[in-house]
Design a protein around this motif. Structure first.
Motif, PDB file in Angstrom:
ATOM      1  N   SER A 149       0.841  -1.208   0.000  1.00 11.89           N
ATOM      2  CA  SER A 149       0.000   0.000   0.000  1.00 11.89           C
ATOM      3  C   SER A 149       0.872   1.252   0.000  1.00 11.89           C
ATOM      4  O   SER A 149       0.656   2.176  -0.788  1.00 11.89           O
ATOM      5  N   GLY A 150       1.895   1.282   0.867  1.00 12.41           N
ATOM      6  CA  GLY A 150       2.775   2.448   0.951  1.00 12.41           C
ATOM      7  C   GLY A 150       3.559   2.639  -0.340  1.00 12.41           C
ATOM      8  O   GLY A 150       3.699   3.769  -0.830  1.00 12.41           O
ATOM      9  N   LEU A 151       4.066   1.541  -0.907  1.00 16.65           N
ATOM     10  CA  LEU A 151       4.850   1.663  -2.150  1.00 16.65           C
ATOM     11  C   LEU A 151       3.963   2.136  -3.297  1.00 16.65           C
ATOM     12  O   LEU A 151       4.404   2.909  -4.154  1.00 16.65           O
ATOM     13  N   THR A 152       2.711   1.683  -3.313  1.00 19.31           N
ATOM     14  CA  THR A 152       1.788   2.142  -4.375  1.00 19.31           C
ATOM     15  C   THR A 152       1.530   3.635  -4.224  1.00 19.31           C
ATOM     16  O   THR A 152       1.627   4.397  -5.201  1.00 19.31           O
ATOM     17  N   ALA A 153       1.226   4.070  -2.999  1.00 15.16           N
ATOM     18  CA  ALA A 153       0.955   5.501  -2.780  1.00 15.16           C
ATOM     19  C   ALA A 153       2.184   6.326  -3.157  1.00 15.16           C
ATOM     20  O   ALA A 153       2.089   7.338  -3.866  1.00 15.16           O
ATOM     21  N   ALA A 154       3.364   5.868  -2.703  1.00 14.52           N
ATOM     22  CA  ALA A 154       4.597   6.619  -2.975  1.00 14.52           C
ATOM     23  C   ALA A 154       4.867   6.676  -4.477  1.00 14.52           C
ATOM     24  O   ALA A 154       5.230   7.735  -5.016  1.00 14.52           O
ATOM     25  N   GLY A 155       4.686   5.540  -5.163  1.00 17.81           N
ATOM     26  CA  GLY A 155       4.950   5.496  -6.607  1.00 17.81           C
ATOM     27  C   GLY A 155       4.036   6.444  -7.370  1.00 17.81           C
ATOM     28  O   GLY A 155       4.479   7.173  -8.261  1.00 17.81           O
ATOM     29  N   GLN A 156       2.772   6.471  -6.993  1.00 15.25           N
ATOM     30  CA  GLN A 156       1.814   7.347  -7.679  1.00 15.25           C
ATOM     31  C   GLN A 156       2.180   8.824  -7.459  1.00 15.25           C
ATOM     32  O   GLN A 156       2.107   9.634  -8.377  1.00 15.25           O
ATOM     33  N   LEU A 157       2.561   9.155  -6.219  1.00 10.78           N
ATOM     34  CA  LEU A 157       2.894  10.561  -5.917  1.00 10.78           C
ATOM     35  C   LEU A 157       4.211  10.957  -6.588  1.00 10.78           C
ATOM     36  O   LEU A 157       4.349  12.076  -7.101  1.00 10.78           O
ATOM     37  N   HIS A 158       5.168  10.042  -6.607  1.00 13.99           N
ATOM     38  CA  HIS A 158       6.453  10.296  -7.274  1.00 13.99           C
ATOM     39  C   HIS A 158       6.210  10.558  -8.770  1.00 13.99           C
ATOM     40  O   HIS A 158       6.754  11.501  -9.344  1.00 13.99           O
ATOM     41  N   GLN A 159       5.329   9.732  -9.368  1.00 18.07           N
ATOM     42  CA  GLN A 159       5.020   9.918 -10.807  1.00 18.07           C
ATOM     43  C   GLN A 159       4.389  11.274 -11.070  1.00 18.07           C
ATOM     44  O   GLN A 159       4.523  11.837 -12.137  1.00 18.07           O
ATOM     45  N   ARG A 160       3.652  11.805 -10.069  1.00 22.11           N
ATOM     46  CA  ARG A 160       3.033  13.129 -10.246  1.00 22.11           C
ATOM     47  C   ARG A 160       4.002  14.264  -9.952  1.00 22.11           C
ATOM     48  O   ARG A 160       3.618  15.428  -9.917  1.00 22.11           O
ATOM     49  N   GLY A 161       5.241  13.935  -9.626  1.00 28.81           N
ATOM     50  CA  GLY A 161       6.280  14.967  -9.469  1.00 28.81           C
ATOM     51  C   GLY A 161       6.518  15.417  -8.046  1.00 28.81           C
ATOM     52  O   GLY A 161       7.281  16.368  -7.828  1.00 28.81           O
ATOM     53  N   TYR A 162       5.925  14.788  -7.053  1.00 28.17           N
ATOM     54  CA  TYR A 162       6.162  15.191  -5.664  1.00 28.17           C
ATOM     55  C   TYR A 162       7.469  14.591  -5.156  1.00 28.17           C
ATOM     56  O   TYR A 162       7.881  13.516  -5.590  1.00 28.17           O
ATOM     57  N   ARG A 163       8.089  15.304  -4.211  1.00 28.68           N
ATOM     58  CA  ARG A 163       9.277  14.763  -3.523  1.00 28.68           C
ATOM     59  C   ARG A 163       8.788  13.853  -2.406  1.00 28.68           C
ATOM     60  O   ARG A 163       8.153  14.315  -1.452  1.00 28.68           O
ATOM     61  N   VAL A 164       9.060  12.563  -2.554  1.00 29.74           N
ATOM     62  CA  VAL A 164       8.494  11.575  -1.630  1.00 29.74           C
ATOM     63  C   VAL A 164       9.616  10.805  -0.956  1.00 29.74           C
ATOM     64  O   VAL A 164      10.595  10.427  -1.616  1.00 29.74           O
ATOM     65  N   ARG A 165       9.483  10.578   0.332  1.00 29.25           N
ATOM     66  CA  ARG A 165      10.419   9.693   1.041  1.00 29.25           C
ATOM     67  C   ARG A 165       9.607   8.612   1.743  1.00 29.25           C
ATOM     68  O   ARG A 165       8.635   8.907   2.435  1.00 29.25           O
ATOM     69  N   VAL A 166      10.014   7.361   1.528  1.00 30.88           N
ATOM     70  CA  VAL A 166       9.346   6.231   2.192  1.00 30.88           C
ATOM     71  C   VAL A 166      10.240   5.794   3.349  1.00 30.88           C
ATOM     72  O   VAL A 166      11.452   5.712   3.184  1.00 30.88           O
ATOM     73  N   VAL A 167       9.644   5.528   4.515  1.00 37.84           N
ATOM     74  CA  VAL A 167      10.429   4.967   5.626  1.00 37.84           C
ATOM     75  C   VAL A 167       9.833   3.627   6.030  1.00 37.84           C
ATOM     76  O   VAL A 167       8.615   3.423   5.931  1.00 37.84           O
ATOM     77  N   ASP A 168      10.685   2.712   6.458  1.00 43.44           N
ATOM     78  CA  ASP A 168      10.188   1.424   6.958  1.00 43.44           C
ATOM     79  C   ASP A 168      11.111   0.924   8.056  1.00 43.44           C
ATOM     80  O   ASP A 168      12.327   1.074   7.960  1.00 43.44           O
ATOM     81  N   LYS A 169      10.509   0.311   9.055  1.00 49.87           N
ATOM     82  CA  LYS A 169      11.318  -0.163  10.191  1.00 49.87           C
ATOM     83  C   LYS A 169      12.134  -1.412   9.839  1.00 49.87           C
ATOM     84  O   LYS A 169      13.101  -1.727  10.509  1.00 49.87           O
ATOM     85  N   SER A 170      11.738  -2.099   8.772  1.00 47.56           N
ATOM     86  CA  SER A 170      12.436  -3.345   8.441  1.00 47.56           C
ATOM     87  C   SER A 170      13.621  -3.092   7.517  1.00 47.56           C
ATOM     88  O   SER A 170      13.719  -2.048   6.892  1.00 47.56           O
ATOM     89  N   ARG A 171      14.447  -4.131   7.412  1.00 51.27           N
ATOM     90  CA  ARG A 171      15.593  -4.050   6.495  1.00 51.27           C
ATOM     91  C   ARG A 171      15.120  -4.293   5.067  1.00 51.27           C
ATOM     92  O   ARG A 171      15.621  -3.711   4.122  1.00 51.27           O
TER      93      ARG A 171
END
Ligand SMILES: Cc1cc2nc3c(=O)[nH]c(=O)nc-3n(C[C@H](O)[C@H](O)[C@H](O)COP(=O)(O)OP(=O)(O)OC[C@H]3O[C@@H](n4cnc5c(N)ncnc54)[C@H](O)[C@@H]3O)c2cc1C
Length: 356
Positions: A12-34
């Motif tokens: 879900s997070g990667l989909t949201a981030a990918g869509q926003l990145h494609q629209r030109g926003y500066r996006v940073r994803v964080v995750d607690k896992s490796r």
């Protein structure tokens, strides 16, 4: 300051981030896992890999949201056609019709890696508190790794997407430095969501062991669902999803078993996970095949938030007080991976509207 911080690198997070990145926003994803992918998880072993979370994808009800055609075209997914059975509550077995299933020979986490292409991802960083500011959000967190990014103690963004399971999202939202009515409303909504736990057993068998079930009519892959069984939820020959490491060599057989929710609820906090795993294999061996109870090696994993039992019932969590906050994940609409991806799309749409 980022345009958007997405907390959680599941689908879900990667989909949201990918869509926003494609629209030109500066996006940073964080995750607690490796790793990436959350519950779409692959464990790498010496000679093979196995999927201890999401097992396969199925055709989406809404093909417009489906990543499956692109993943098939790039070879990341391939059809998987195991012979399928249902295990009844009384231990009897019946053959069932085979559904269309797609699995990743390299492991299902390859799906997450494909969705993550081109994104800025900050791994091993756990968000611990979320506080609204006049111009956006202050996200506190702690680094869990040893890299320089792990020393960052806070991020700021104009908008935030919380793409983590609802119970963890409730704790994050409640840990705000500025209590507010809208916070209590979000926490209340998050608390209506319920997850079932799962205990997963991964077991390897020597290439000399015949990996067939007594009931099988043809050699090859098999999968058994135990929807009505009190202990076993699902079990399959995971190694039938992938080729041997060296084509000429006989392949080790790997089986993955998921417990029922009922069993996991009782066993999730037991310290002797190894014996829980052995018990589950012994229970599976009786109706399916005696060799299942004697693996060469075994690992056990607990999923505290495995499957959504009670979803929120809407595509995303949002608050009229804060248009720049959206919660997403399978727990919003339900529906496993398809729900997670649909929710991620909707989250991106709402954030893009809020940021214009
Ligand atoms: C055993 C099992 C088998 C499954 N099999 C299937 C299947 O065959 N087909 C199917 O469609 N679905 C299956 N599912 C369900 C599917 O995996 C999920 O529906 C989907 O992966 C959920 O994605 P998500 O992004 O909503 O959440 P998640 O995948 O849970 O992602 C959340 C991410 O948030 C991160 N996170 C959590 N808290 C924080 C924090 N405070 N700070 C930073 N990061 C944080 C986590 O590390 C994780 O990476 C299965 C699930 C399980 C457990």
């Amino acid at each position: 300051m980022e345009d958007v911080v997405v907390i959680g690198a599941g689908l879900s997070g990667l989909t949201a981030a990918g869509q926003l990145h494609q629209r030109g926003y500066r996006v940073r994803v964080v995750d607690k896992s490796r790793g990436l992918g959350g519950r779409v998880a692959t464990r790498r072993l010496a000679t093979t890999s196995l999927d201890h979370g999401c097992r396969y994808l199925q055709p989406f009800a809404d093909p417009a949201l489906s990543p499956i055609p692109a993943l098939l075209a790039s070879g990341i997914l391939q059809p998987w056609q195991p012979e399928t059975f249902a295990l009844e509550a009384n231990g009897s077995i019946r053959a069932t019709a085979t559904a269309t299933l797609y699995a990743a020979p390299q492991g299902m986490s390859a799906v997450a890696k494909a969705l993550a292409a081109g994104l800025t991802i900050h791994r091993h960083w756990r968000a611990t508190a979320l506080t609204p500011m006049p111009q956006g959000w202050h996200i506190e967190g702690e680094g869990l790794g040893s890299d320089s990014q792990s020393e960052i103690s806070a991020l700021e963004a104009r908008a935030v997407v919380v793409a983590i399971p609802a119970p963890q999202a409730a704790a994050l939202v409640a840990a705000t430095a500025q209590p507010h009515d809208a916070i209590s409303d979000l926490v209340q909504q998050l608390q209506t969501v319920a997850f079932d736990p799962v205990i997963t057993v991964m077991a390897g068998y020597s290439p000399q062991t015949s990996p067939w079930l007594s009931q099988q009519t043809a050699p090859g892959g098999w999968m058994v669902t135990g929807d009505a069984h009190p202990t076993l939820g699902w079990i399959a020959l995971d190694s039938s999803k992938r080729p041997a490491a060296k084509a000429a060599e006989p392949k080790e057989s790997v089986v993955v078993l998921h417990s029922s929710a009922e069993f996991a609820a009782q066993a999730i906090d037991r310290p002797d996970l190894e014996s829980v795993g052995q018990d589950l294999l012994a229970i599976a061996a009786k109706p399916l095949a005696p060799w299942l109870s004697s693996p060469e090696w075994m690992q056990v994993h607990r999923w505290r938030y495995g499957f959504v039992r009670q979803p929120l019932g809407v595509s995303v969590l949002s608050s009229p007080a804060w248009p720049t906050f959206v919660g997403c994940g399978d727990w919003c609409p339900g529906g496993q991976v398809e729900g997670a991806i649909a929710s991620g799309h909707q989250a991106a749409k709402l954030i893009a509207q809020a940021l214009v």
